[in-house]
Motif scaffolding. Structure first.
Motif, PDB file in Angstrom:
ATOM      1  N   THR A   1       5.595   3.059   1.823  1.00  0.00           N
ATOM      2  CA  THR A   1       5.037   1.965   1.345  1.00  0.00           C
ATOM      3  C   THR A   1       4.887   0.805   2.182  1.00  0.00           C
ATOM      4  O   THR A   1       5.842   0.602   2.454  1.00  0.00           O
ATOM      5  CB  THR A   1       5.978   1.196   0.062  1.00  0.00           C
ATOM      6  OG1 THR A   1       5.696   3.111  -1.069  1.00  0.00           O
ATOM      7  CG2 THR A   1       5.297  -0.027  -0.481  1.00  0.00           C
TER       8      THR A   1
ATOM      9  N   MET B   1      -9.800   4.288  -2.114  1.00  0.00           N
ATOM     10  CA  MET B   1     -11.049   2.948  -2.627  1.00  0.00           C
ATOM     11  C   MET B   1     -12.248   3.433  -1.748  1.00  0.00           C
ATOM     12  O   MET B   1     -13.202   2.675  -2.705  1.00  0.00           O
ATOM     13  CB  MET B   1     -10.046   1.800  -3.082  1.00  0.00           C
ATOM     14  CG  MET B   1     -10.845   0.463  -3.229  1.00  0.00           C
ATOM     15  SD  MET B   1     -10.146  -0.997  -3.504  1.00  0.00           S
ATOM     16  CE  MET B   1      -9.934  -0.982  -1.198  1.00  0.00           C
TER      17      MET B   1
ATOM     18  N   GLN C   1      -4.231  -0.758   7.348  1.00  0.00           N
ATOM     19  CA  GLN C   1      -4.730   0.058   7.063  1.00  0.00           C
ATOM     20  C   GLN C   1      -6.316   0.126   6.937  1.00  0.00           C
ATOM     21  O   GLN C   1      -7.156  -0.294   6.921  1.00  0.00           O
ATOM     22  CB  GLN C   1      -4.127   0.766   5.142  1.00  0.00           C
ATOM     23  CG  GLN C   1      -3.519   1.680   5.426  1.00  0.00           C
ATOM     24  CD  GLN C   1      -2.783   2.438   5.398  1.00  0.00           C
ATOM     25  OE1 GLN C   1      -3.772   3.594   5.471  1.00  0.00           O
ATOM     26  NE2 GLN C   1      -2.441   2.484   6.892  1.00  0.00           N
TER      27      GLN C   1
ATOM     28  N   GLN D   1      -3.679   9.245   3.865  1.00  0.00           N
ATOM     29  CA  GLN D   1      -4.108   8.479   2.972  1.00  0.00           C
ATOM     30  C   GLN D   1      -3.641   7.755   2.125  1.00  0.00           C
ATOM     31  O   GLN D   1      -2.435   7.543   2.722  1.00  0.00           O
ATOM     32  CB  GLN D   1      -4.257   9.796   1.956  1.00  0.00           C
ATOM     33  CG  GLN D   1      -5.714   9.388   0.218  1.00  0.00           C
ATOM     34  CD  GLN D   1      -5.203  10.129  -0.485  1.00  0.00           C
ATOM     35  OE1 GLN D   1      -6.126  12.064  -0.534  1.00  0.00           O
ATOM     36  NE2 GLN D   1      -4.453  10.592  -1.195  1.00  0.00           N
ATOM     37  N   SER D   2      -4.458   6.580   1.690  1.00  0.00           N
ATOM     38  CA  SER D   2      -3.543   5.479   1.078  1.00  0.00           C
ATOM     39  C   SER D   2      -4.683   5.102  -0.104  1.00  0.00           C
ATOM     40  O   SER D   2      -5.217   5.400   0.029  1.00  0.00           O
ATOM     41  CB  SER D   2      -3.903   4.173   2.640  1.00  0.00           C
ATOM     42  OG  SER D   2      -5.088   3.138   2.383  1.00  0.00           O
ATOM     43  N   ASP D   3      -3.471   3.879  -0.700  1.00  0.00           N
ATOM     44  CA  ASP D   3      -4.638   3.376  -1.434  1.00  0.00           C
ATOM     45  C   ASP D   3      -5.466   2.920  -0.961  1.00  0.00           C
ATOM     46  O   ASP D   3      -6.913   2.823  -1.639  1.00  0.00           O
ATOM     47  CB  ASP D   3      -4.081   2.165  -2.499  1.00  0.00           C
ATOM     48  CG  ASP D   3      -2.464   1.997  -2.920  1.00  0.00           C
ATOM     49  OD1 ASP D   3      -2.827   3.650  -2.844  1.00  0.00           O
ATOM     50  OD2 ASP D   3      -1.423   1.450  -3.279  1.00  0.00           O
TER      51      ASP D   3
ATOM     52  N   HIS E   1     -10.719  10.414  -2.240  1.00  0.00           N
ATOM     53  CA  HIS E   1      -9.274  10.741  -2.072  1.00  0.00           C
ATOM     54  C   HIS E   1      -9.831  12.365  -0.835  1.00  0.00           C
ATOM     55  O   HIS E   1     -11.098  13.173  -0.363  1.00  0.00           O
ATOM     56  CB  HIS E   1      -9.345  11.856  -3.210  1.00  0.00           C
ATOM     57  CG  HIS E   1      -8.717  11.488  -4.403  1.00  0.00           C
ATOM     58  ND1 HIS E   1      -7.029  10.481  -4.533  1.00  0.00           N
ATOM     59  CD2 HIS E   1      -8.706  10.904  -5.582  1.00  0.00           C
ATOM     60  CE1 HIS E   1      -6.523   9.861  -4.984  1.00  0.00           C
ATOM     61  NE2 HIS E   1      -7.896   9.719  -6.292  1.00  0.00           N
TER      62      HIS E   1
ATOM     63  N   TYR F   1       0.462  -0.844   0.111  1.00  0.00           N
ATOM     64  CA  TYR F   1      -0.007  -0.218  -0.402  1.00  0.00           C
ATOM     65  C   TYR F   1       0.996   0.920  -0.271  1.00  0.00           C
ATOM     66  O   TYR F   1       1.545   1.120   0.932  1.00  0.00           O
ATOM     67  CB  TYR F   1      -0.451   0.004   1.214  1.00  0.00           C
ATOM     68  CG  TYR F   1      -1.870  -1.173   1.609  1.00  0.00           C
ATOM     69  CD1 TYR F   1      -2.654  -1.071   0.320  1.00  0.00           C
ATOM     70  CD2 TYR F   1      -1.539  -1.723   2.831  1.00  0.00           C
ATOM     71  CE1 TYR F   1      -3.463  -2.784   1.106  1.00  0.00           C
ATOM     72  CE2 TYR F   1      -2.482  -3.042   2.902  1.00  0.00           C
ATOM     73  CZ  TYR F   1      -2.941  -3.509   2.332  1.00  0.00           C
ATOM     74  OH  TYR F   1      -3.688  -4.636   2.176  1.00  0.00           O
ATOM     75  N   ASP F   2       0.080   2.362  -0.807  1.00  0.00           N
ATOM     76  CA  ASP F   2       0.853   3.199  -0.470  1.00  0.00           C
ATOM     77  C   ASP F   2       0.511   4.316   0.301  1.00  0.00           C
ATOM     78  O   ASP F   2      -0.530   4.516   0.388  1.00  0.00           O
ATOM     79  CB  ASP F   2       1.077   4.107  -2.294  1.00  0.00           C
ATOM     80  CG  ASP F   2       2.155   3.207  -2.815  1.00  0.00           C
ATOM     81  OD1 ASP F   2       3.114   2.948  -2.647  1.00  0.00           O
ATOM     82  OD2 ASP F   2       1.553   3.114  -4.303  1.00  0.00           O
TER      83      ASP F   2
END
Length: 308
Positions: free
Chosen positions: A13, A177, A156, A171-173, A181, A3-4
């Motif tokens: 990451t 999702m 996360q 904030q992450s992927d 954002h 995950y970024d």
């Protein structure tokens, strides 16, 4: 899988899998489990170095821990399944067999409840004073929870609503999702800081505890209060109808625990006051005078007997 993540302006990451053991098709070992284990180890080290201060026999106390720990994990899983409404097609689903996520979905309150109910029974069996055991276990829980919440960061999860800031939060992927954002509240971090701060505060207060079990009640009050506030920010709360379970339970625990501490301390203070009034300086002087008079009378009787 990775995950970024951006947290407070820092880009990271994250990889949930720490390493893979060469067993079968490969057995993934997750950072979540490693972090939980580190928290548990920290709690054990604290207990081992402080058991004498809590008037505990370390061998009997460890027996209680060894039985209580696996039961607490199962209770945490059951709590999550009940209130999350997770559909289980087989008993294997409860333990995470046959799916990629493994033994996932735990509710900390279920673990706490299971731990203290099982601990109560084990204390009875091993003849360990319940209040003292619960006191040291409560401090261990704060260590374990404070460290363990970082496992949620790696996965996360346990985050909250949008902060409305361009830099405060994370904030992450996954958050993008699921929510879109924007920076969300890192609730895992809030709870970790709250628990570790609580450990430090209650550790020092425990040195002046007034009664066995007081530290346990302090823990319930501290954690319940903080969790109730943090729960208002979370978006993944377990629900019962329109209400957040952990928020209601946190408020209840805080109110009940603080009330019990006040009542018990008040009763102890009243007993001390009675003790002081009975054995005050004036009372002791009067008591000594009565003893002296009685001794004088006895000597006088003995003299008369001898004279006869």
């Amino acid at each position: 899988m990775s995950y970024d993540v951006t947290i407070f302006g820092i880009d990271i990451t994250l990889k949930p899998v720490a390493f893979t053991l060469p067993i079968g098709d490969g057995w993934d070992v997750y950072w979540y489990g490693i972090i939980i284990a580190i928290g548990f180890l920290g709690a054990l080290i604290y207990a081992y170095t402080n058991y004498k201060r809590f008037n505990l026999n370390i061998d009997r106390a460890l027996d209680v821990v060894l039985v209580t720990t696996p039961v607490a994990i199962l209770c945490a899983r059951a709590y999550y399944v009940i209130f999350d409404g997770e559909k289980l097609e087989s008993i294997g689903d409860f333990f995470g067999f046959g799916n990629s996520s493994g033994f996932a979905g735990l509710g900390i309150y279920g673990g706490v409840i299971g731990a203290f109910v099982t601990g109560f029974l084990m204390c009875k069996i091993r003849k360990v004073k319940i209040g003292d055991m619960f006191d040291i276990a409560a401090l261990g829980f704060l260590i374990g929870q404070g460290v363990g919440r970082w496992g949620n960061f790696i996965n996360q999860e346990a985050y909250g609503a949008f902060t409305g800031s361009d830099w405060w939060g994370m904030q992450s992927d996954i958050t993008v999702m699921e929510m879109g954002h924007g920076m969300v509240h890192p609730c895992f971090l809030y709870e970790s800081i709250w628990c570790l701060t609580g450990f430090v505060v209650i550790h020092f207060l425990s040195k002046k505890r007034k009664f066995s079990g007081e530290v346990f009640l302090m823990y319930l009050a501290w954690y319940g209060f903080g969790r109730a506030i943090i729960e208002t920010l979370r978006t993944d709360s377990l629900m019962i109808g329109p209400f957040k379970v952990s928020l209601l339970l946190g408020i209840l625990l805080c109110i009940v625990s603080v009330t019990l501490i006040v009542i018990i301390r008040k009763k102890l203070k009243e007993k001390e006051a009675v003790y002081e009034s009975v054995f005050s300086d004036e009372a002791e002087e009067a008591f000594e005078e009565d003893i002296a008079i009685e001794e004088s009378e006895i000597e006088e009787v003995e003299d008369n007997v001898q004279a006869d």
